[in-house]
Every structure is written in structure tokens, then in C-alpha cells.
Enzyme design. Structure first.
Site, PDB file in Angstrom:
ATOM      1  N   GLY A 157      11.250  -3.808  -0.717  1.00 20.13           N
ATOM      2  CA  GLY A 157      11.177  -2.672  -1.626  1.00 20.13           C
ATOM      3  C   GLY A 157      11.848  -2.888  -2.958  1.00 20.13           C
ATOM      4  N   GLU A 158      12.197  -4.142  -3.294  1.00 17.12           N
ATOM      5  CA  GLU A 158      12.885  -4.404  -4.551  1.00 17.12           C
ATOM      6  C   GLU A 158      12.084  -5.299  -5.488  1.00 17.12           C
ATOM      7  OE1 GLU A 158      17.608  -3.845  -3.796  1.00 17.12           O
ATOM      8  OE2 GLU A 158      16.836  -5.860  -3.428  1.00 17.12           O
ATOM      9  N   GLU A 202       0.825  -1.211   0.000  1.00 15.63           N
ATOM     10  CA  GLU A 202       0.000   0.000   0.000  1.00 15.63           C
ATOM     11  C   GLU A 202       0.858   1.260   0.000  1.00 15.63           C
ATOM     12  OE1 GLU A 202      -2.225  -3.445   1.265  1.00 15.63           O
ATOM     13  OE2 GLU A 202      -0.397  -2.571   2.113  1.00 15.63           O
ATOM     14  N   ASN A 228      -1.709  -8.283  -6.798  1.00 18.91           N
ATOM     15  CA  ASN A 228      -1.932  -7.373  -7.920  1.00 18.91           C
ATOM     16  C   ASN A 228      -0.929  -7.614  -9.045  1.00 18.91           C
ATOM     17  OD1 ASN A 228      -2.563  -5.110  -9.523  1.00 18.91           O
ATOM     18  ND2 ASN A 228      -3.183  -3.974  -7.708  1.00 18.91           N
ATOM     19  N   PRO A 229      -1.399  -7.846 -10.284  1.00 15.94           N
ATOM     20  CA  PRO A 229      -0.493  -8.081 -11.410  1.00 15.94           C
ATOM     21  C   PRO A 229      -0.041  -6.816 -12.129  1.00 15.94           C
ATOM     22  CG  PRO A 229      -2.742  -8.403 -12.143  1.00 15.94           C
ATOM     23  CD  PRO A 229      -2.822  -8.025 -10.670  1.00 15.94           C
ATOM     24  N   PRO A 248       9.062 -14.744  -1.237  1.00 12.07           N
ATOM     25  CA  PRO A 248       7.931 -14.963  -0.327  1.00 12.07           C
ATOM     26  C   PRO A 248       7.249 -13.645   0.031  1.00 12.07           C
ATOM     27  CG  PRO A 248       9.891 -16.142   0.416  1.00 12.07           C
ATOM     28  CD  PRO A 248      10.336 -15.208  -0.665  1.00 12.07           C
ATOM     29  N   ARG A 249       5.954 -13.716   0.225  1.00 12.12           N
ATOM     30  CA  ARG A 249       5.182 -12.514   0.536  1.00 12.12           C
ATOM     31  C   ARG A 249       5.568 -11.921   1.880  1.00 12.12           C
ATOM     32  NH1 ARG A 249       2.152  -8.412  -1.686  1.00 12.12           N
ATOM     33  NH2 ARG A 249       0.520  -7.723  -0.255  1.00 12.12           N
ATOM     34  N   GLU A 261       2.225  -4.392 -11.423  1.00 12.43           N
ATOM     35  CA  GLU A 261       3.646  -4.073 -11.511  1.00 12.43           C
ATOM     36  C   GLU A 261       4.343  -4.815 -12.648  1.00 12.43           C
ATOM     37  OE1 GLU A 261       5.573  -4.359  -7.730  1.00 12.43           O
ATOM     38  OE2 GLU A 261       4.660  -2.522  -6.978  1.00 12.43           O
TER      39      GLU A 261
END
Length: 408
Positions: A299-300, A54, A324-325, A256-257, A327
Site C-alpha cells: 500500500g505504499e 484493483e 499501469n503507468p 517486486p510485484r 500513478e
């Protein structure tokens, strides 16, 4: 709201355990703020983002707001330490606080330290005590990038005594799509507008283009398992093992998330007899001997996507609802999703319909798909171009948000 309070008391031990876990793993985590002990803060706009995704999503909107009001002060809240780290990277000018847990006493304690007239919540973080007490304090509340899956909608419908007054609290819901807007309205939201998804307006950071990790990986086939959850990593690793039978130099970047799973997923890859490296310990220039790289940095994700030929977007092989696809689409990458994408159903279905993504119904289909795509660079290029065109066509949500919201 009595039912919600009862449920929250029941789940409070888990919340307290989570706070303690954050405190154990992140020395910078300010646990007192999660209990409502905020230092005094004054701001013109307060943006709440649950975590890293977010924070990254709201960057285009903050850029426009800052351009219009360069002298105004920004407060950002997150619920996770990784979100806080991303705020520090993306918005060094902003004040940061951890959102208090939704106990009435904790929220009230925090709000007493705050002077701000506008709260903007990114996506659908609907905390009853926060909304109720912020409203009582005269704070304007807008829900930006609001989405509500059919599954969540049905759950809310089962408890109208809670959901109806809750959904009536925000001043405005700015929804992803018409289906989301209709669900919010059916649950009692007062004002709902369809503005699209602000993530489409995310510009590819210049640093991603300059670093160009893909260039340092040569001509080998590279794919990513992005934002994977427990239950998916085994499937992705099995697909990679089959792929390497035909393409022995193929590289998997497995991300991993959740950070707390980095070690476990790395161990899983080692057990599967792969040569494993971790991003936190190596640079892309050193990945030549690796068969699997664990993306254990924050952040990468855009860098990882840029380095890949094909992107599997996780949370979709299991009933997590997918991520979300957008990016990978903005980077013109070939996108694969699993059967469970109800969190982003409209976007994913439209992307597939535009020939910008492929859906695999199970593990075997994922394996077959990745092997076929590795062999067909022409098809990968076509899918990537279609994904990019779809993303570009849907840009403009930030401008629509700014036209709908009264920035006091």
C-alpha cells in the site's frame, strides 16, 4: 461451460496449492471462505477486486458511491490476503470476504449466505461459475474498468463455445478505451460503453504529500523499479550498477510485484554487492547509506513513486504486458517502460505520444536511458509535466461510470 469446467478440474491442484501457500504465509487468511464457507452477509453493493491494485483503483468510485448513499452497506471480495489488508486500510466500513474458487459447489455455497442485488467487478475477472450463479440469483453484474488486450482477445476467439456465453452474462462492460470495447462486443458482450480508466481519477493521498519521502533523501538521484517480475530484477540491478559508476550516491528503490518474491529479490541485490535495506525494517530517513532499498511494504507504492525522480514501470521488459503507468503520471514523474505493454497498450502509447513516457526496447536501452536522465534534470521535468497533463486530461471516468450504472 463444460470445457471451462474440464480445464478448471485440471488446474485445481494448483489452486489448492495456492490457497495452502496463502494459509502458510498469512495467519489472517481465512481459507474456508475460498472454499465457499462464508458467514452470512447482507450488502447493497458487492465489489470484487482481485488484489491490491484493483482495491486502490476503485477508491474514487467508492468515495462517490458513499457520498450518494451513505447509509448503504458495502461488501468487498478479494482473492489475495494483501488485497484483504488493503481493503481494511482503505475501506474500514466495508465487509470483506475472500472470493470462492470457481468450483460450482464452492460458489453456490457462498452465494447461499449472501443477500445482495448488485455485483461490480473491477477490471476483467470473468469467472464462469461466479457469473452464471450470480446471474441466476438475480444479481446485476457490471464490469468496471474493463480491459481486454489483443492477446487475450485472440485466446478468447479460439474457444467461442466458452467465450460467447461467458461474455453475454454481465449486464454491462464499462471499458477503458474504444479498442477494448470493440473486442468485448466482438466476443458477444451485450452492452459495452467506453468510459475511460477510473485510475485517472485517483487523488494523490494527502499522506503521500505530507510524508514527502523525497525530501528526506536529499539531492541524490533516486529511481524506482516498480512492480517488477522475475526476469526483470537482474536487468534493473545491472542498470543501477552502471549508473553508480557516474553517480555513486544514486539510490534504487526496487519494488517486486508479488510479496512472495521480496526475500529473493533482496538476496539478488546483496549478491550484486549493493548495500541493501528493506522498507519494512527502516524509514526513508535511514536510507542515506543504502544503494538499493527493497520496497517490501504493501500500500505504499505512491510513496515510493513520490520519492523517485524516474519511474520504471515493470512487467514490461518481459512478456508480462506491463503495469499501469497512471500513478507515476499523477505525481508528475518521468516514466520509463519496456517493449511489452500490451496490458495497457492504449494508455501507454498515448502517454508516449504526449511526451510523458519513454520506451526502452531492451536492457541496454534501459541502462542508457537511466544514465542520460540522471544527467538531465530539465528533460526529467519536461517529461514529468507532460505525464501529469496527460493524466489530468483523462480524468472524469468515475462520473461517467456513475451515469451509466443503475445503483439500486
Amino acid at each position: 461451460m463444460w470445457l471451462y469446467r474440464v480445464l478448471f478440474v485440471i488446474f485445481s491442484p494448483f489452486v489448492l496449492w495456492k490457497i495452502r501457500q496463502f494459509k502458510t504465509h498469512y495467519s489472517s487468511y481465512r481459507a474456508k471462505e475460498a472454499l465457499g464457507f462464508w458467514p452470512k452477509v447482507e450488502a447493497d453493493l458487492w465489489i470484487h477486486c482481485a488484489s491490491v491494485g484493483e482495491v486502490l483503483a476503485v477508491r474514487p468510485l467508492v468515495d462517490v458511491w458513499r457520498e450518494k448513499f451513505p447509509e448503504k452497506r458495502l461488501l468487498m471480495t478479494t482473492m489475495t490476503p494483501t488485497g484483504a489488508e488493503q481493503v481494511a486500510k482503505s475501506f474500514p466500513f466495508a465487509e470483506h470476504r475472500y472470493l470462492p474458487m470457481d468450483w460450482r459447489c464452492a460458489v453456490k455455497r457462498a452465494l447461499k449466505q449472501l443477500r445482495c442485488s448488485h455485483l461490480m467487478i473491477v477490471e476483467t475477472e470473468l469467472w464462469p461459475n461466479l457469473l452464471q450463479l450470480a446471474k441466476r440469483q438475480g444479481i446485476q453484474i457490471d464490469i468496471v474498468n474493463a480491459r481486454l488486450s489483443e492477446r487475450s482477445f485472440r485466446r478468447y476467439q479460439k474457444i467461442p463455445i466458452v467465450s460467447k456465453p461467458l461474455l453475454a452474462l454481465p449486464d454491462c462492460f464499462l471499458a477503458h478505451a474504444q479498442a477494448d470495447a470493440e473486442r468485448f462486443s466482438a466476443l458477444g458482450a451485450k452492452k459495452v460503453k467506453v468510459v475511460g480508466n477510473i485510475k485517472f481519477d485517483l487523488a494523490v493521498p494527502e499522506r503521500v504529500r505530507q510524508d514527502n519521502w523525497r525530501q528526506s533523501l536529499g539531492n541524490r538521484f533516486v529511481w524506482i523499479g516498480a512492480s517488477t517480475h522475475q526476469g526483470e530484477d537482474d536487468s534493473v540491478l545491472r542498470a543501477h550498477k552502471v549508473l553508480r559508476q557516474t553517480y555513486p550516491d544514486a539510490l534504487l528503490i526496487l519494488v517486486p510485484r508479488h510479496p512472495e518474491r521480496f526475500d529473493a529479490v533482496a538476496a539478488l541485490a546483496v549478491q550484486a554487492s549493493f548495500d541493501v535495506l528493506r522498507r519494512s525494517q527502516t524509514s526513508p530517513a535511514d536510507w542515506s547509506q543504502a544503494s538499493v532499498v527493497i520496497g517490501d511494504s504493501m500500500g505504499e507504492l505512491m510513496h515510493y513513486y513520490q520519492a523517485s525522480d524516474v519511474a520504471f514501470v515493470g512487467g514490461s521488459l518481459i512478456e508480462r504486458g506491463g503495469h499501469n503507468p497512471i500513478e507515476p503520471a499523477l505525481l508528475g514523474k518521468t516514466i520509463i517502460v519496456g517493449p511489452h505493454t500490451f496490458n495497457f497498450l492504449d494508455i501507454t502509447e498515448q502517454l508516449i505520444h504526449a511526451n510523458g513516457a519513454l520506451r526502452c526496447q531492451n536492457d541496454a536501452a534501459l541502462t542508457q536511458c537511466i544514465v542520460e536522465l540522471a544527467a538531465d534534470s530539465t528533460r526529467r521535468s519536461q517529461l514529468g509535466r507532460s505525464a501529469l497533463q496527460f493524466a489530468q486530461k483523462n480524468q472524469g471516468a468515475v462520473a461517467r461510470v456513475c451515469s451509466e450504472i443503475d445503483f439500486r
